[in-house]
Scaffold this motif. Structure first.
Motif, PDB file in Angstrom:
ATOM      1  N   MET A 197       0.811  -1.213   0.000  1.00 30.56           N
ATOM      2  CA  MET A 197       0.000   0.000   0.000  1.00 30.56           C
ATOM      3  C   MET A 197       0.851   1.272   0.000  1.00 30.56           C
ATOM      4  O   MET A 197       0.380   2.335  -0.371  1.00 30.56           O
ATOM      5  CB  MET A 197      -0.970   0.001   1.176  1.00 30.56           C
ATOM      6  CG  MET A 197      -2.108  -0.978   0.978  1.00 30.56           C
ATOM      7  SD  MET A 197      -3.027  -0.681  -0.563  1.00 30.56           S
ATOM      8  CE  MET A 197      -2.780  -2.233  -1.406  1.00 30.56           C
ATOM      9  N   GLU A 201       0.594   4.814  -2.839  1.00 32.95           N
ATOM     10  CA  GLU A 201       0.784   6.263  -2.651  1.00 32.95           C
ATOM     11  C   GLU A 201       1.658   6.874  -3.745  1.00 32.95           C
ATOM     12  O   GLU A 201       1.641   8.071  -3.967  1.00 32.95           O
ATOM     13  CB  GLU A 201       1.447   6.548  -1.297  1.00 32.95           C
ATOM     14  CG  GLU A 201       0.773   5.890  -0.120  1.00 32.95           C
ATOM     15  CD  GLU A 201      -0.101   6.837   0.682  1.00 32.95           C
ATOM     16  OE1 GLU A 201      -0.313   7.978   0.227  1.00 32.95           O
ATOM     17  OE2 GLU A 201      -0.566   6.414   1.754  1.00 32.95           O
ATOM     18  N   LYS A 224      -7.879   9.382   0.439  1.00 31.56           N
ATOM     19  CA  LYS A 224      -7.701   9.416   1.895  1.00 31.56           C
ATOM     20  C   LYS A 224      -8.685  10.390   2.532  1.00 31.56           C
ATOM     21  O   LYS A 224      -9.253  10.116   3.587  1.00 31.56           O
ATOM     22  CB  LYS A 224      -6.250   9.777   2.238  1.00 31.56           C
ATOM     23  CG  LYS A 224      -5.310   8.597   2.074  1.00 31.56           C
ATOM     24  CD  LYS A 224      -3.887   8.935   2.471  1.00 31.56           C
ATOM     25  CE  LYS A 224      -3.175   9.625   1.336  1.00 31.56           C
ATOM     26  NZ  LYS A 224      -1.767   9.919   1.661  1.00 31.56           N
ATOM     27  N   LYS A 230      -5.964   7.602   7.199  1.00 29.29           N
ATOM     28  CA  LYS A 230      -4.629   8.161   7.335  1.00 29.29           C
ATOM     29  C   LYS A 230      -3.704   7.718   6.204  1.00 29.29           C
ATOM     30  O   LYS A 230      -2.798   8.417   5.811  1.00 29.29           O
ATOM     31  CB  LYS A 230      -4.027   7.740   8.686  1.00 29.29           C
ATOM     32  CG  LYS A 230      -4.254   8.780   9.779  1.00 29.29           C
ATOM     33  CD  LYS A 230      -3.430   8.458  10.998  1.00 29.29           C
ATOM     34  CE  LYS A 230      -4.199   7.580  11.951  1.00 29.29           C
ATOM     35  NZ  LYS A 230      -3.515   7.057  13.083  1.00 29.29           N
ATOM     36  N   ASN A 233      -3.424   2.194   3.033  1.00 27.10           N
ATOM     37  CA  ASN A 233      -3.732   0.909   3.663  1.00 27.10           C
ATOM     38  C   ASN A 233      -5.102   0.963   4.354  1.00 27.10           C
ATOM     39  O   ASN A 233      -5.914   0.048   4.217  1.00 27.10           O
ATOM     40  CB  ASN A 233      -2.623   0.561   4.665  1.00 27.10           C
ATOM     41  CG  ASN A 233      -2.662  -0.898   5.077  1.00 27.10           C
ATOM     42  OD1 ASN A 233      -2.676  -1.786   4.225  1.00 27.10           O
ATOM     43  ND2 ASN A 233      -2.717  -1.147   6.371  1.00 27.10           N
ATOM     44  N   PHE A 236      -7.859   0.995   1.811  1.00 27.77           N
ATOM     45  CA  PHE A 236      -8.052  -0.352   1.277  1.00 27.77           C
ATOM     46  C   PHE A 236      -8.839  -1.231   2.254  1.00 27.77           C
ATOM     47  O   PHE A 236      -9.769  -1.926   1.877  1.00 27.77           O
ATOM     48  CB  PHE A 236      -6.688  -0.979   0.977  1.00 27.77           C
ATOM     49  CG  PHE A 236      -6.772  -2.211   0.139  1.00 27.77           C
ATOM     50  CD1 PHE A 236      -6.690  -2.127  -1.238  1.00 27.77           C
ATOM     51  CD2 PHE A 236      -6.951  -3.460   0.716  1.00 27.77           C
ATOM     52  CE1 PHE A 236      -6.777  -3.265  -2.024  1.00 27.77           C
ATOM     53  CE2 PHE A 236      -7.049  -4.608  -0.059  1.00 27.77           C
ATOM     54  CZ  PHE A 236      -6.961  -4.511  -1.432  1.00 27.77           C
ATOM     55  N   LEU A 237      -8.454  -1.167   3.525  1.00 30.74           N
ATOM     56  CA  LEU A 237      -9.123  -1.998   4.530  1.00 30.74           C
ATOM     57  C   LEU A 237     -10.603  -1.624   4.658  1.00 30.74           C
ATOM     58  O   LEU A 237     -11.455  -2.465   4.887  1.00 30.74           O
ATOM     59  CB  LEU A 237      -8.429  -1.875   5.891  1.00 30.74           C
ATOM     60  CG  LEU A 237      -7.008  -2.456   5.979  1.00 30.74           C
ATOM     61  CD1 LEU A 237      -6.422  -2.244   7.364  1.00 30.74           C
ATOM     62  CD2 LEU A 237      -6.976  -3.944   5.637  1.00 30.74           C
TER      63      LEU A 237
END
Lengths: 242, 300
Positions: A197, A201, A224, A230, A233, A236-237
């Motif tokens: 991840m 960026e 984001k 933040k 990652n 994505f989660l």
């Protein structure tokens, strides 16, 4: 089509029997852009990519890649793109030089051109001492850097990279991305998938596929903000389990 | 000690795959081998699971010597190799039953241990293993490695090529197994997973760079690290790489991690330098080192 869009996809769909692997995806990629194509395992990334590189027929929808239609001009697409994946990139039982000559030949480069490019590539990657070694004997990170350079041999408009840095050591992984930046800076479009991840960026824009659909597409910064996360990652989660 | 290695080396012809490796893993510990492809992680796994004989040194697992007591070790450990190694043409249930039978037990006897994981793949129990998705294969392989209730579990890169969500779920499963008293040795190329281990060994080119808790390892980082950002990543990287005082320049997500070779580094000077390179929106802030920073510094 406008000159700046090198990939145009609209409602692209692929079905296997009743199963919708790719469900009406729509997006564009601009010239020189680094486009991150993310998603969980099984979300449909590989199937979508196969359609874009002209090796799988879409069920419906439309897509134009490097100026050619995926339905009618798949062969022309193959000539105008570069491709490398984590699983297959080079022949382990050929030397570095032989691989370059082989792929150069496949893409129809002249012998003179191949020799020229081969010398530059070997020098740029600092491979003078190993150019006659079998690729199978080299560390994974080196292989992947060579594979990327080989995918660029015929000056393609777009390079498709399928998890190019999986398992590669952290330093080489970053050198690989510096190569990506350089190629993009010179106008080559980069279409890349990754499970790292932090690499998401590095992309100009990122799309995230969930169950066959593109559920998010924007710059990492805007994604984001949109998901109040933040890091990529976290984005994505939040998204990937639908 | 659950796992103990003393001066283990292995060479193939002239190539040293691992050199002089010494470490111990305590009973019930979750220990990580962190390193890239080719570091020698798989060689260590093969030695500890008695599939390879070391060239030099001694090692024991669950109290048994890896050379002399290999049969006892095989009964007491579970091993999930990096490459999917189950029978592709047997179904999910047949694979599990096969491994249980080989170890002289039944699925029912140790169902407790695998229940949490197995219920996730149970809907597909009549599907052939070869037809499963990556994530499901991984869960089945873990069930098969656990079905005889091993004392020590060896997992060689279980999360390579796995997406971030499935990786997170996998580590939650490992934590639950650890709570049941199983010692776990796991390898990974993902540095962010290192933080989830009790202790880690950083390994590269067959040698151990450092062994400690993840927290202690980042404390050993020798220099202040700065997050640097500007409007153009490619130009920023180029400019920082050209800067004569740099010690290290590595892209890290939306930032570049920068360290300076001078002890009296002034961020303002770097900012002025970057401005002279026509970069805009420059941000330079101190940040905390990660495992990955430490690894790269040690591997340099």
């Amino acid at each position: 089509m406008s000159n700046n869009k090198v990939i145009e996809v609209e409602g692209l769909t692929k079905m296997f029997g009743d199963f919708i692997a790719v469900n009406a995806i729509t997006f564009n990629v601009e010239k020189g852009e680094i486009f991150g194509f993310l998603g969980a395992n099984g979300a449909g990334k590989t199937t979508a990519m196969k359609m874009l590189i002209g090796i799988s027929n879409p069920t419906s929808g439309a897509a134009n890649v490097a100026g050619f239609d995926v339905f009618t001009n798949a062969e022309d697409i193959k000539k105008n793109i570069g491709y490398m994946s984590q699983k297959f990139a080079l022949y382990d039982d050929l030397t570095v030089k032989e691989n370059i000559t082989f792929f150069g030949g496949i893409y129809g480069l002249s012998r003179k051109k191949i020799k020229e490019k081969s010398t530059i590539l070997i020098e740029e990657l600092g491979l003078q001492n190993v150019s006659n070694q079998l690729v199978g004997s080299l560390p994974l990170g080196w292989k992947q850097k060579i594979a990327f350079s080989v995918a660029l041999l015929h000056n393609p408009k777009i390079v498709f990279l399928d998890e190019p840095t999986g398992g590669v050591d952290p330093i080489t992984r970053r050198q690989f991305w510096e190569m990506i930046y350089k190629a993009a800076n010179q106008g080559t479009t980069i279409f890349v998938t990754t499970h790292y991840m932090d690499e998401a960026e590095y992309c100009d824009r990122v799309s995230i596929m969930v169950n066959g659909k593109i559920e998010a597409l924007n710059t990492p910064k805007k994604l984001k903000e949109q998901f109040k996360a933040k890091s990529m990652n976290d984005v994505f989660l939040k998204l990937a389990r639908g | 000690m659950s796992i103990s290695l003393k001066n283990i080396s292995k060479s193939y012809n002239k190539v040293n795959a691992v050199q002089n490796i010494t470490f111990n893993v305590k009973q019930g510990e979750l220990f990580g081998l962190i390193g890239p492809d080719g570091a020698g992680k798989t060689t260590l796994f093969r030695i500890l699971t008695t599939l390879l004989i070391p060239s030099e040194g001694t090692a024991s697992v669950a109290g048994f010597n890896v050379v002399n007591d290999y049969k006892s070790i095989r009964n007491n450990v579970g091993y999930m190799p990096g490459k999917f190694s189950l029978y592709q043409d047997l179904t999910v249930e047949e694979n599990l039953d096969f491994f249980a039978t080989i170890f002289g037990t039944t699925i029912e006897e140790n169902y407790d241990l695998i229940k949490d994981i197995y219920i996730q793949i149970e809907p597909f129990k009549n599907r052939r293993a070869g037809k499963l998705s990556g994530g499901m294969k991984q869960k089945l392989a873990l069930c098969c490695a656990l079905i005889h209730k091993p004392k020590v579990l060896f997992l060689d890169e279980p999360t390579t090529g796995v997406d971030p969500v499935s990786r997170k779920e996998f580590w939650e499963m490992l934590k639950r197994l650890q709570q049941k008293g199983i010692t776990i040795l796991v390898s990974t190329p993902y540095m962010d997973e290192a933080e989830l281990c009790d202790r880690i060994a950083l390994i590269q080119d067959g040698k151990i760079l450092e062994i400690d808790t993840p927290k202690a390892i980042v404390k050993h980082y020798p220099k202040p690290i700065y997050n640097v950002r500007a409007n153009d990543m490619y130009q920023l990287l180029k400019s920082l790489n050209d800067y004569s005082h740099n010690h290290s320049v590595y892209p890290f997500g939306e930032f570049v991690h920068y360290t300076d070779s001078r002890s009296d580094f002034k961020p303002k000077e770097l900012e002025q330098y970057l401005e002279s390179k026509n970069l805009l929106d420059i941000i330079i802030n101190k940040t905390a080192p990660t495992i990955e920073d430490t690894f790269m510094e040690l591997a340099k």
